[in-house]
Design an enzyme around this catalytic site. Structure first.
Site, PDB file in Angstrom:
ATOM      1  N   GLU A   1       1.086  -0.526  -5.127  1.00 37.94           N
ATOM      2  CA  GLU A   1       0.127   0.550  -5.365  1.00 37.94           C
ATOM      3  C   GLU A   1       0.965   1.835  -5.389  1.00 37.94           C
ATOM      4  OE1 GLU A   1      -3.529   3.112  -3.488  1.00 37.94           O
ATOM      5  OE2 GLU A   1      -1.864   2.366  -2.307  1.00 37.94           O
TER       6      GLU A   1
ATOM      7  N   ASP B   1       0.820  -1.206   0.000  1.00 38.25           N
ATOM      8  CA  ASP B   1       0.000   0.000   0.000  1.00 38.25           C
ATOM      9  C   ASP B   1       0.860   1.265   0.000  1.00 38.25           C
ATOM     10  OD1 ASP B   1      -2.681   1.294   0.439  1.00 38.25           O
ATOM     11  OD2 ASP B   1      -1.683   1.975   2.268  1.00 38.25           O
TER      12      ASP B   1
END
Length: 734
Positions: A465, A412
């Site tokens: 990401e 993330d």
């Protein structure tokens, strides 16, 4: 006569002794030239304590209480050598119990363990720090170990000692900053925390950074857990992975938030095992290859969706214990479904019981808030320049793969790690030594982590990401990349949704939003994503984004998904999007499964099921996702009609898939499709089929290629092109 130094005794009683093993336990003393043995212990709930010879239990020694608060000692003049013993206690309520003395054991962690930790390369650190059940010298118990280099005292507190920091102070392991204590008799499911005394004499009570299991929120104690007892049954899954190329295989991911995919009675959470059965059956039926779970690491706040992690080594107890989550993964593997998890090494919350100022200092984070805080998120940034912090995170990545058989990590917020100025204004960040905004330490951490994980587990999917144009995110570290295998294509997602949100009459002015992605489509190993972030915060659901009346909304969504599946890149769709949930995602309740009582939602679900299986079965749709050799435009310039035509290449021409998308509600009954080969072409998929809720403008019979040059191709065929529809063709060879 008392043989204990008063100063040290009071340091134990007042819980401020840095080296309790120096005074507690068995020691040799010399009195008048004679060697005697002395045992000291502290137990404020006992009125009497006895030393019991382990080899000869008839031989006992009653200890003298030399301080009313519970300090005992006994000098054994008849013993001149160390021997194994137990302590027998008599409580004030006449309760009697026995246990081995924690202070009679030598250190468990080796100097090499601590050296590797200091170097940041103790990759199985979770077997050293934390609470590990083990047997030492034939005695069963739990080794507790924690890193708190700036503490003046650390104790294990728990249900077994009335949360009293005086009872089990830990041994300091010198410059390593590690404190450890083997406590006999502590077993599975005992609760614990660490009580830490800081240099400013504050007393903190902290959860274990390496804890495997937590109490159900809002409680925050750790629970001792045996991580080695689950019997795995997924060897067949790993045998099947052995010969697979992770880049050239179908990868179609169903993104799931476990707390809201489905709920039980009274809106209660379902457990990992129940979810394994229900979710597994659904995902297999729908034809997805993998599921991706929003973070299932322990977190205190439901509305953070798991991205505010307080227990990096613990699957959240909302749904069960670690064995239950192992079963979840095991069951998914038995169904042929891979399991990916979101992993959050970029930042952590400020909750006082967790990592923040862990030993009274900025241990895991930076001291300078310009380096150590995200002002937008209210979270703290890991200090990626510190070896022990890097070791904590790299070992954690390996832990999920090793202990839980996770197939991939979606990392993330990579951009927030590699840019020092991410989300910050002028004056809120500190440039690197070269004056730039690149976080050199974080970049090296990412490369190191990917190299180590990829080295140990080459089949693991490492997904970034990363929302900027940073180059070579999904290239090998040896080639100057960050070392991820895949990258989320955020640019494609934004352009695509911007286009689909437009009324059909205006789409011709935004045609480049669909075509621009092919300019850079092969610069990274992209995954096309329609993720959870796109259906929250007022953005509306996927079907809610679609313009037009009720029928057109569904038709728009079908053509959108059809275009996505034909486009180069692996695929990801967030739950609910597959059946057209109208409400924006709400993490506090179940998806609106009742919508499947209505034809259009049920038909959309069947459409996605068939599209998933078509994708899996046609290698041209996935075998060459990351190179120009797998894709060719047929017509990308027809902006006025808002039509796109292209084909995906397999190894042989009879495997090619020809895709035509019409993004307006105007049908075309004699659309000329330019083709490279002669022969007949069969429609293998059409989003406008009545079984999907369409109007039925399909091509039921093969269409024959006419030998005449068209759009620089030697052949063309006339096809019916449905309104707001997508159709797939394939050369007939049977």
């Amino acid at each position: 006569m008392k043989y204990t130094n008063n100063a040290e005794m009071y340091e134990i009683i007042e819980a401020r002794h840095r080296d309790p093993h120096h005074i507690l336990g068995m020691h040799e003393i010399e009195v008048h030239g004679e060697k005697w043995m002395i045992v000291r212990t502290f137990c404020n709930v006992a009125q009497k304590v006895y030393v019991v010879d382990r080899m000869d239990e008839e031989k006992t020694y009653e200890m003298t209480k030399i301080h009313d608060h519970g300090f005992f000692e006994v000098v054994m003049k008849d013993r001149s050598e160390f021997f194994e013993y137990k302590l027998k206690y008599e409580g004030y309520d006449q309760h009697v119990w026995e246990n081995f003395d924690p202070y009679s054991f030598w250190p468990v962690l080796s100097d090499m363990d601590l050296y590797l930790f200091g170097q940041g390369t103790n990759y199985k650190l979770y077997e050293k720090l934390g609470a590990n059940l083990m047997e030492v010298g034939g005695v069963r118990g739990t080794l507790f170990a924690v890193w708190a280099p700036n503490a003046t005292r650390v104790s294990v507190v728990g249900s077994f000692n009335d949360w009293d920091g005086r009872r089990h102070p830990m041994r300091n392991r010198g410059s390593s900053g590690v404190w450890e204590l083997f406590i006999p008799g502590i077993g599975e499911y005992d609760q614990y925390k660490y009580e830490i005394k800081t240099k400013t004499n504050d007393v903190l009570v902290k959860s274990d950074p390496y804890g495997f299991y937590f109490e159900f929120r809002p409680n925050t104690a750790n629970i001792v857990f045996n991580m080695n007892k689950y019997q795995w049954n997924d060897q067949a899954w790993y045998d099947g992975l052995r010969d697979k190329d992770v880049y050239n295989m179908p990868l179609n991911i169903y993104e799931v938030h476990l707390g809201s995919w489905a709920r039980g009675e009274n809106n209660s959470f379902l457990g990992y095992r129940d979810l394994a059965e229900r979710l597994g059956e659904y995902v297999k039926e729908m034809g997805y290859t993998h599921i991706e779970l929003l973070p299932i690491t322990e977190h205190p706040f439901d509305l953070s969706w798991g991205y505010q992690v307080t227990g990096y080594y613990a699957p959240t107890s909302r749904f069960g214990n670690p064995d239950d989550f192992m079963y979840f993964v095991d069951h998914m593997h038995s169904l042929g479904i891979g399991v990916l998890i979101d992993w959050v090494p970029a930042h952590f919350p400020k909750d006082s019981f967790a990592l923040a100022r862990f030993d009274g200092t900025c241990l895991y984070e930076h001291q300078d808030p310009r380096q150590g805080e995200h002002p937008d998120w209210g979270t703290l940034i890991f200090n990626f320049g510190r070896n022990e912090v890097k070791n904590f995170l790299i070992a954690n990545a390996l832990y999920w793969i090793e202990k839980f058989h996770i197939d991939g990590l979606r990392v993330d917020a990579v951009a927030s790690m590699i840019y020092l100025d991410y989300g910050k204004k002028y004056g809120e960040w500190v440039p690197n030594p070269y004056g730039g905004k690149e976080n050199i330490e974080a970049i090296e951490f990412v490369k190191h982590m990917n190299s180590v994980v990829g080295g140990y587990y080459p089949k693991t999917l490492l997904i970034a990401e990363e929302s900027t144009a940073w180059s070579n995110v999904s290239r090998r570290t040896e080639d100057g990349g960050l070392g991820f295998k895949f990258k989320w294509n955020m640019g494609w997602m934004n352009d695509f949704l911007h286009y689909m949100n437009k009324e059909a009459v205006y789409r011709k002015y935004h045609h480049n939003n669909l075509t621009f992605g092919l300019i850079y489509a092969f610069s990274e190993n992209f995954i096309l994503v329609l993720s959870h972030d796109e259906v929250v915060y007022g953005k509306g659901s996927m079907i809610g984004k679609m313009p037009g009346d009720y029928w057109q909304k569904f038709a728009n969504l079908r053509v959108a998904y059809g275009f996505m599946y034909g486009h180069p890149g692996k695929k990801l769709l967030f739950m609910g999007g597959e059946f057209g949930q109208f409400n924006e995602w709400d993490c506090t309740k179940s998806l609106d499964w009742n919508l499947l009582d209505y034809d259009m939602h049920r038909d959309l679900k069947e459409y996605m099921k068939d599209l998933n299986y078509l994708y899996r079965n046609e290698n041209a749709l996935w075998a060459n996702d990351f190179g120009y050799q797998g894709f060719e435009w047929i017509d990308c310039q027809d902006a006025n009609a808002s039509i796109l035509a292209f084909f995906r290449k397999g190894i042989n021409p009879d495997e090619y898939i020809y895709v035509v998308c019409n993004f307006t509600p105007v049908p075309h009954y004699q659309y000329k499709l330019a083709l490279p080969f002669e022969g007949s072409y069969v429609e293998i998929f059409n989003s406008d089929d009545v079984k999907y809720g369409g109007s039925g403008i399909v091509n039921p019979e093969p269409v024959k290629a006419i030998k005449k040059e068209y759009f620089a191709r030697p052949y063309y065929a006339e096809i019916k092109l449905p309104p707001l529809g997508v159709t797939y063709f394939k050369l007939k060879t049977w």
